[in-house]
Scaffold this active site. Structure first.
Site, PDB file in Angstrom:
ATOM      1  N   GLY A   1       6.326  -6.781   8.580  1.00  0.00           N
ATOM      2  CA  GLY A   1       5.153  -7.250   7.832  1.00  0.00           C
ATOM      3  C   GLY A   1       5.221  -8.750   7.607  1.00  0.00           C
ATOM      4  O   GLY A   1       4.237  -9.481   7.782  1.00  0.00           O
TER       5      GLY A   1
ATOM      6  N   ASP B   1      12.603 -14.974   0.939  1.00  0.00           N
ATOM      7  CA  ASP B   1      12.995 -13.907   0.019  1.00  0.00           C
ATOM      8  C   ASP B   1      11.871 -13.772  -0.986  1.00  0.00           C
ATOM      9  O   ASP B   1      11.458 -14.754  -1.601  1.00  0.00           O
ATOM     10  CB  ASP B   1      14.325 -14.181  -0.688  1.00  0.00           C
ATOM     11  CG  ASP B   1      14.834 -12.901  -1.340  1.00  0.00           C
ATOM     12  OD1 ASP B   1      15.196 -11.968  -0.589  1.00  0.00           O
ATOM     13  OD2 ASP B   1      14.829 -12.800  -2.579  1.00  0.00           O
TER      14      ASP B   1
ATOM     15  N   LYS C   1      -5.582 -13.135   3.047  1.00  0.00           N
ATOM     16  CA  LYS C   1      -4.318 -13.052   2.302  1.00  0.00           C
ATOM     17  C   LYS C   1      -3.452 -14.278   2.582  1.00  0.00           C
ATOM     18  O   LYS C   1      -2.906 -14.893   1.663  1.00  0.00           O
ATOM     19  CB  LYS C   1      -3.557 -11.756   2.658  1.00  0.00           C
ATOM     20  CG  LYS C   1      -2.266 -11.630   1.867  1.00  0.00           C
ATOM     21  CD  LYS C   1      -1.436 -10.410   2.204  1.00  0.00           C
ATOM     22  CE  LYS C   1      -0.057 -10.536   1.560  1.00  0.00           C
ATOM     23  NZ  LYS C   1       0.913  -9.560   2.055  1.00  0.00           N
TER      24      LYS C   1
ATOM     25  N   ARG D   1       3.535 -16.333   0.254  1.00  0.00           N
ATOM     26  CA  ARG D   1       4.216 -16.687   1.508  1.00  0.00           C
ATOM     27  C   ARG D   1       3.488 -17.844   2.205  1.00  0.00           C
ATOM     28  O   ARG D   1       4.116 -18.778   2.685  1.00  0.00           O
ATOM     29  CB  ARG D   1       4.232 -15.437   2.405  1.00  0.00           C
ATOM     30  CG  ARG D   1       4.937 -15.570   3.728  1.00  0.00           C
ATOM     31  CD  ARG D   1       5.252 -14.204   4.317  1.00  0.00           C
ATOM     32  NE  ARG D   1       6.153 -13.471   3.455  1.00  0.00           N
ATOM     33  CZ  ARG D   1       5.775 -12.443   2.671  1.00  0.00           C
ATOM     34  NH1 ARG D   1       4.555 -11.986   2.709  1.00  0.00           N
ATOM     35  NH2 ARG D   1       6.650 -11.881   1.865  1.00  0.00           N
TER      36      ARG D   1
HETATM   37  P1  ITT Z   1      14.251  -9.566   5.094  1.00  0.00           P
HETATM   38  O1  ITT Z   1      15.299  -9.740   4.014  1.00  0.00           O
HETATM   39  O2  ITT Z   1      14.814  -9.136   6.402  1.00  0.00           O
HETATM   40  O3  ITT Z   1      13.336 -10.740   5.207  1.00  0.00           O
HETATM   41  P2  ITT Z   1      13.210  -7.562   3.229  1.00  0.00           P
HETATM   42  O4  ITT Z   1      12.030  -6.618   3.262  1.00  0.00           O
HETATM   43  O5  ITT Z   1      14.545  -6.976   2.856  1.00  0.00           O
HETATM   44  O6  ITT Z   1      13.289  -8.316   4.655  1.00  0.00           O
HETATM   45  P3  ITT Z   1      13.125  -9.082   0.769  1.00  0.00           P
HETATM   46  O7  ITT Z   1      14.536  -8.775   0.368  1.00  0.00           O
HETATM   47  O8  ITT Z   1      12.634 -10.496   0.604  1.00  0.00           O
HETATM   48  O9  ITT Z   1      12.850  -8.744   2.292  1.00  0.00           O
HETATM   49  O10 ITT Z   1      12.189  -8.077  -0.018  1.00  0.00           O
HETATM   50  C1  ITT Z   1      10.849  -8.373  -0.164  1.00  0.00           C
HETATM   51  C2  ITT Z   1      10.113  -7.134  -0.652  1.00  0.00           C
HETATM   52  O11 ITT Z   1       9.129  -7.539  -1.611  1.00  0.00           O
HETATM   53  C3  ITT Z   1       9.355  -6.503   0.487  1.00  0.00           C
HETATM   54  O12 ITT Z   1      10.156  -5.545   1.161  1.00  0.00           O
HETATM   55  C4  ITT Z   1       8.161  -5.911  -0.249  1.00  0.00           C
HETATM   56  O13 ITT Z   1       8.535  -4.707  -0.848  1.00  0.00           O
HETATM   57  C5  ITT Z   1       7.894  -6.925  -1.350  1.00  0.00           C
HETATM   58  N1  ITT Z   1       6.936  -7.953  -0.891  1.00  0.00           N
HETATM   59  C6  ITT Z   1       7.197  -9.266  -0.627  1.00  0.00           C
HETATM   60  N2  ITT Z   1       6.099  -9.893  -0.178  1.00  0.00           N
HETATM   61  C7  ITT Z   1       5.127  -8.963  -0.160  1.00  0.00           C
HETATM   62  C8  ITT Z   1       3.784  -8.995   0.236  1.00  0.00           C
HETATM   63  O14 ITT Z   1       3.223 -10.091   0.737  1.00  0.00           O
HETATM   64  N3  ITT Z   1       3.070  -7.869   0.119  1.00  0.00           N
HETATM   65  C9  ITT Z   1       3.618  -6.742  -0.357  1.00  0.00           C
HETATM   66  N4  ITT Z   1       4.895  -6.612  -0.708  1.00  0.00           N
HETATM   67  C10 ITT Z   1       5.655  -7.720  -0.626  1.00  0.00           C
END
Ligand code: ITT
Length: 216
Positions: free
Chosen positions: A13, A87, A193, A199
């Site tokens: 995503g 993150d 978005k 982001r």
């Molecule tokens: P990487 O560490 O490999 O980048 P991850 O999914 O583990 O992937 P994070 O530790 O940064 O990444 O967790 C971010 C979480 O926050 C993500 O899995 C979503 O659940 C939520 N999140 C972050 N940005 C979001 C968005 O734009 N829309 C919806 N949920 C989001």
């Protein structure tokens, strides 16, 4: 020297959004997998910035080793690989900022987002609309070839809605209500978005910063 960004994420995503956001700026971006490196370090930091630096730092180390061994595609032509990471997470005010940096791990990493969102909505069932404020936060980190690193934060403000709606975006988007659209961030287009997201803001700010420093 040609510059490119290697993005340290395994989240599809995020990859989709990052590629769209950066493509508009005319900079080449590869995922860590496309660059032939892969890392999944423990996110042991206590803030979004610390965890972003842990992720970018561990991929940067692998990239530098691959460059030294001549394994990195394009290195012979003198490509400058800048490693970035994101993150991010959902910060719910009525839950004291949870799930925050634990958003991906919240209620179990493999638990579906429907269950995670229903759990949060249940926790907020007695909270009036004014108290349902929340934000998505993203820390983008960049590690340069000389080891210098930077972080930038971006936020997107909204409310925890009463229901799940929409199929765009990913993660917690379907219950994140944006008053200016009267829709969730999964109901607006990816383009909409990216224009307002945590982001999008953090990535654009990082690119501007690196351009001002003449790194990009
Ligand atoms: P990487 O560490 O490999 O980048 P991850 O999914 O583990 O992937 P994070 O530790 O940064 O990444 O967790 C971010 C979480 O926050 C993500 O899995 C979503 O659940 C939520 N999140 C972050 N940005 C979001 C968005 O734009 N829309 C919806 N949920 C989001």
């Amino acid at each position: 020297m040609k510059k490119r960004i290697i993005f340290a994420t395994g989240n599809p995503g995020k990859v989709r959004e990052i590629k769209d956001i950066i493509a508009d700026m005319g900079i080449e971006v590869l995922t860590m997998r496309e660059a032939g490196v892969e890392a999944d370090p423990d996110e042991t930091g206590t803030s979004f910035e610390e965890n972003a630096l842990i992720k970018a730092g561990s991929v940067a180390r692998l990239v530098r080793e691959a460059e030294k061994d001549g394994r990195m595609d394009g290195e012979a032509q003198g490509v400058c690989n800048i490693v970035m990471s994101d993150d991010s997470g959902l910060v719910v005010d009525a839950l004291g900022g949870a799930p925050g940096i634990y958003s991906a791990r919240f209620q179990g990493r493999d638990t579906s987002y429907i269950i995670k969102m229903n759990y949060i909505m249940d926790q907020l069932k007695d909270v009036p609309w004014e108290g349902r404020t929340a934000r998505f936060t993203a820390a983008v980190a960049a590690v340069l070839p000389d080891g210098t690193s930077y972080t930038v934060l971006g936020h997107m403000e909204g409310y925890i809605g009463y229901e799940i709606s929409g199929s765009n975006g990913f993660g917690y988007d379907p219950f994140f209500y944006l008053p200016q659209y009267q829709k969730t961030s999964a109901d607006i287009s990816e383009e909409e978005k990216n224009a307002i997201s945590h982001r999008g803001k953090a990535l654009r700010a990082m690119v501007e910063k690196l351009k001002a420093l003449e790194v990009l």
